[in-house]
Design a protein around this motif. Sequence first.
Motif, PDB file in Angstrom:
ATOM      1  N   ARG A   3      -5.089 -23.799  41.547  1.00 44.86           N
ATOM      2  CA  ARG A   3      -6.385 -23.837  41.770  1.00 44.86           C
ATOM      3  C   ARG A   3      -6.878 -23.568  43.295  1.00 44.86           C
ATOM      4  NH1 ARG A   3      -7.894 -28.771  39.395  1.00 44.86           N
ATOM      5  NH2 ARG A   3      -7.250 -30.106  41.251  1.00 44.86           N
ATOM      6  N   ARG A   4      -6.226 -24.214  44.098  1.00 48.40           N
ATOM      7  CA  ARG A   4      -6.357 -23.830  45.668  1.00 48.40           C
ATOM      8  C   ARG A   4      -6.125 -22.199  45.833  1.00 48.40           C
ATOM      9  NH1 ARG A   4      -3.642 -28.371  49.109  1.00 48.40           N
ATOM     10  NH2 ARG A   4      -2.716 -26.404  49.540  1.00 48.40           N
ATOM     11  N   ALA A   5      -5.046 -21.809  45.196  1.00 48.33           N
ATOM     12  CA  ALA A   5      -4.592 -20.411  45.481  1.00 48.33           C
ATOM     13  C   ALA A   5      -5.711 -19.546  45.051  1.00 48.33           C
ATOM     14  CB  ALA A   5      -3.337 -20.013  44.837  1.00 48.33           C
ATOM     15  N   ILE A   6      -6.381 -19.777  43.667  1.00 54.48           N
ATOM     16  CA  ILE A   6      -7.236 -18.940  43.197  1.00 54.48           C
ATOM     17  C   ILE A   6      -8.411 -19.083  44.078  1.00 54.48           C
ATOM     18  CG2 ILE A   6      -8.833 -18.642  41.094  1.00 54.48           C
ATOM     19  CD1 ILE A   6      -6.376 -19.435  39.387  1.00 54.48           C
ATOM     20  N   ARG A   7      -8.795 -20.176  44.227  1.00 55.31           N
ATOM     21  CA  ARG A   7     -10.226 -20.384  45.134  1.00 55.31           C
ATOM     22  C   ARG A   7     -10.043 -19.596  46.308  1.00 55.31           C
ATOM     23  NH1 ARG A   7     -14.603 -23.158  44.006  1.00 55.31           N
ATOM     24  NH2 ARG A   7     -13.674 -24.796  42.583  1.00 55.31           N
ATOM     25  N   ALA A  33       4.748 -17.324  45.971  1.00 53.59           N
ATOM     26  CA  ALA A  33       4.281 -18.384  45.066  1.00 53.59           C
ATOM     27  C   ALA A  33       2.634 -18.338  45.152  1.00 53.59           C
ATOM     28  CB  ALA A  33       4.698 -19.657  45.959  1.00 53.59           C
ATOM     29  N   VAL A  34       1.887 -17.785  46.073  1.00 53.23           N
ATOM     30  CA  VAL A  34       0.692 -17.669  45.930  1.00 53.23           C
ATOM     31  C   VAL A  34       0.207 -16.633  45.001  1.00 53.23           C
ATOM     32  CG1 VAL A  34      -1.571 -16.927  47.228  1.00 53.23           C
ATOM     33  CG2 VAL A  34       0.052 -18.487  48.246  1.00 53.23           C
ATOM     34  N   LYS A  35       0.707 -15.513  45.008  1.00 55.47           N
ATOM     35  CA  LYS A  35       0.829 -14.415  44.099  1.00 55.47           C
ATOM     36  C   LYS A  35       0.879 -15.005  42.593  1.00 55.47           C
ATOM     37  CE  LYS A  35       1.677 -10.598  47.061  1.00 55.47           C
ATOM     38  NZ  LYS A  35       2.700  -9.572  47.359  1.00 55.47           N
ATOM     39  N   VAL A  36       2.069 -15.511  42.240  1.00 54.42           N
ATOM     40  CA  VAL A  36       2.468 -16.114  40.846  1.00 54.42           C
ATOM     41  C   VAL A  36       1.288 -17.214  40.721  1.00 54.42           C
ATOM     42  CG1 VAL A  36       4.308 -17.522  39.758  1.00 54.42           C
ATOM     43  CG2 VAL A  36       4.901 -15.647  41.100  1.00 54.42           C
ATOM     44  N   SER A  37       1.084 -18.087  41.478  1.00 50.05           N
ATOM     45  CA  SER A  37      -0.075 -18.911  41.005  1.00 50.05           C
ATOM     46  C   SER A  37      -1.401 -18.259  40.791  1.00 50.05           C
ATOM     47  CB  SER A  37      -0.087 -20.061  42.433  1.00 50.05           C
ATOM     48  OG  SER A  37       0.811 -20.880  42.383  1.00 50.05           O
ATOM     49  N   VAL A  38      -1.956 -17.392  41.398  1.00 45.76           N
ATOM     50  CA  VAL A  38      -3.186 -16.849  41.364  1.00 45.76           C
ATOM     51  C   VAL A  38      -2.952 -16.015  39.819  1.00 45.76           C
ATOM     52  CG1 VAL A  38      -4.623 -14.745  41.894  1.00 45.76           C
ATOM     53  CG2 VAL A  38      -3.982 -16.573  43.657  1.00 45.76           C
ATOM     54  N   HIS A  39      -1.954 -15.446  39.578  1.00 43.66           N
ATOM     55  CA  HIS A  39      -1.590 -14.629  38.405  1.00 43.66           C
ATOM     56  C   HIS A  39      -1.640 -15.509  37.168  1.00 43.66           C
ATOM     57  CE1 HIS A  39      -0.217 -11.497  35.615  1.00 43.66           C
ATOM     58  NE2 HIS A  39       0.892 -12.172  35.334  1.00 43.66           N
ATOM     59  N   ARG A  40      -0.736 -16.286  37.120  1.00 51.27           N
ATOM     60  CA  ARG A  40      -0.694 -17.531  36.307  1.00 51.27           C
ATOM     61  C   ARG A  40      -2.025 -18.173  35.746  1.00 51.27           C
ATOM     62  NH1 ARG A  40       5.462 -19.953  37.225  1.00 51.27           N
ATOM     63  NH2 ARG A  40       6.622 -17.712  36.570  1.00 51.27           N
ATOM     64  N   GLY A  41      -2.701 -18.859  37.060  1.00 54.73           N
ATOM     65  CA  GLY A  41      -3.890 -19.310  36.880  1.00 54.73           C
ATOM     66  C   GLY A  41      -4.867 -18.530  36.188  1.00 54.73           C
ATOM     67  N   LEU A  42      -5.018 -17.268  36.556  1.00 48.72           N
ATOM     68  CA  LEU A  42      -6.061 -16.288  36.049  1.00 48.72           C
ATOM     69  C   LEU A  42      -5.716 -16.146  34.409  1.00 48.72           C
ATOM     70  CD1 LEU A  42      -6.569 -13.810  38.748  1.00 48.72           C
ATOM     71  CD2 LEU A  42      -8.285 -15.753  38.157  1.00 48.72           C
ATOM     72  N   LYS A  43      -4.578 -15.867  34.306  1.00 49.84           N
ATOM     73  CA  LYS A  43      -3.933 -15.965  33.016  1.00 49.84           C
ATOM     74  C   LYS A  43      -4.499 -17.267  31.967  1.00 49.84           C
ATOM     75  CE  LYS A  43       0.054 -14.367  30.229  1.00 49.84           C
ATOM     76  NZ  LYS A  43       1.680 -14.153  30.366  1.00 49.84           N
ATOM     77  N   LEU A  72      -6.588 -26.537  35.778  1.00 56.32           N
ATOM     78  CA  LEU A  72      -5.417 -25.954  36.398  1.00 56.32           C
ATOM     79  C   LEU A  72      -4.776 -26.905  37.518  1.00 56.32           C
ATOM     80  CD1 LEU A  72      -6.662 -22.381  37.294  1.00 56.32           C
ATOM     81  CD2 LEU A  72      -5.275 -22.936  35.275  1.00 56.32           C
ATOM     82  N   PRO A  73      -3.437 -26.836  37.873  1.00 56.62           N
ATOM     83  CA  PRO A  73      -2.970 -27.803  38.855  1.00 56.62           C
ATOM     84  C   PRO A  73      -3.387 -27.470  40.060  1.00 56.62           C
ATOM     85  CG  PRO A  73      -1.116 -26.525  37.224  1.00 56.62           C
ATOM     86  CD  PRO A  73      -2.252 -26.386  36.962  1.00 56.62           C
ATOM     87  N   GLU A  74      -3.503 -28.268  41.187  1.00 56.24           N
ATOM     88  CA  GLU A  74      -3.856 -28.493  42.349  1.00 56.24           C
ATOM     89  C   GLU A  74      -3.449 -27.161  43.032  1.00 56.24           C
ATOM     90  OE1 GLU A  74      -6.455 -28.751  45.549  1.00 56.24           O
ATOM     91  OE2 GLU A  74      -6.618 -29.870  43.621  1.00 56.24           O
ATOM     92  N   LYS A  75      -2.217 -26.590  43.166  1.00 56.15           N
ATOM     93  CA  LYS A  75      -1.978 -25.568  43.870  1.00 56.15           C
ATOM     94  C   LYS A  75      -2.433 -24.247  43.283  1.00 56.15           C
ATOM     95  CE  LYS A  75       2.506 -26.871  46.502  1.00 56.15           C
ATOM     96  NZ  LYS A  75       3.809 -26.771  46.488  1.00 56.15           N
TER      97      LYS A  75
END
Length: 185
Positions: A137-141, A163-173, A132-135
């Motif tokens: 990855r950091r949001a999920i972590r 943006a955190v919520k979107v990053s987490v959602h897209r990263g988990l997906k 995942l992109p760094e942002k």
Amino acid sequence: MIANEAELRALMTAGLNGDAAAHRVLLDRLSRHLRAYYKNKLARIGRSADEAEDLVQDALMAIHTRRHTYDPGELFTPWVHAIARYKLIDHLRHTKASMADGPIEDAADFEAQDDHAGAESALDLDRLLARLPEKMRRAIRHVKIDGLSVAETAARCGMSESAVKVSVHRGLKAMAAAIAQGRTT
């Protein structure tokens, strides 16, 4: 501390296969162990044992509603322990308690352990996160692994809460898609 791993796994498997009586027995046995677990953890950080009952009910509800996620080929008690621990962390976060005051998890809290599977899972998680992109990855972590709130994560990462919520959602997906395609390496 907890009942025999094989017995609990058999009860869980029977429950998953539609045996309501086995599922009730499983939840009854787990409730006793969860109550003792939570009372012990809360006492260690100077919290009231009365909070344990709410935690037991929350954990049992999570075990019941998430039972479809349990893999009968894996050990059962680490799965239960993860749910119990996250329920405790969520409770302490919502009641404004600091996890710095919380006890370090004691491996003896649950009888069955499988360090090999845990190590493999951690490696798989690291491999998935590395894609995942760094942002993202950091949001999920921060949110999903470290247990920080979305607001805390936004402040640490210099992102908006949305943006955190979107990053987490897209990263988990993306991680789920990689798992579904068998791409954890």
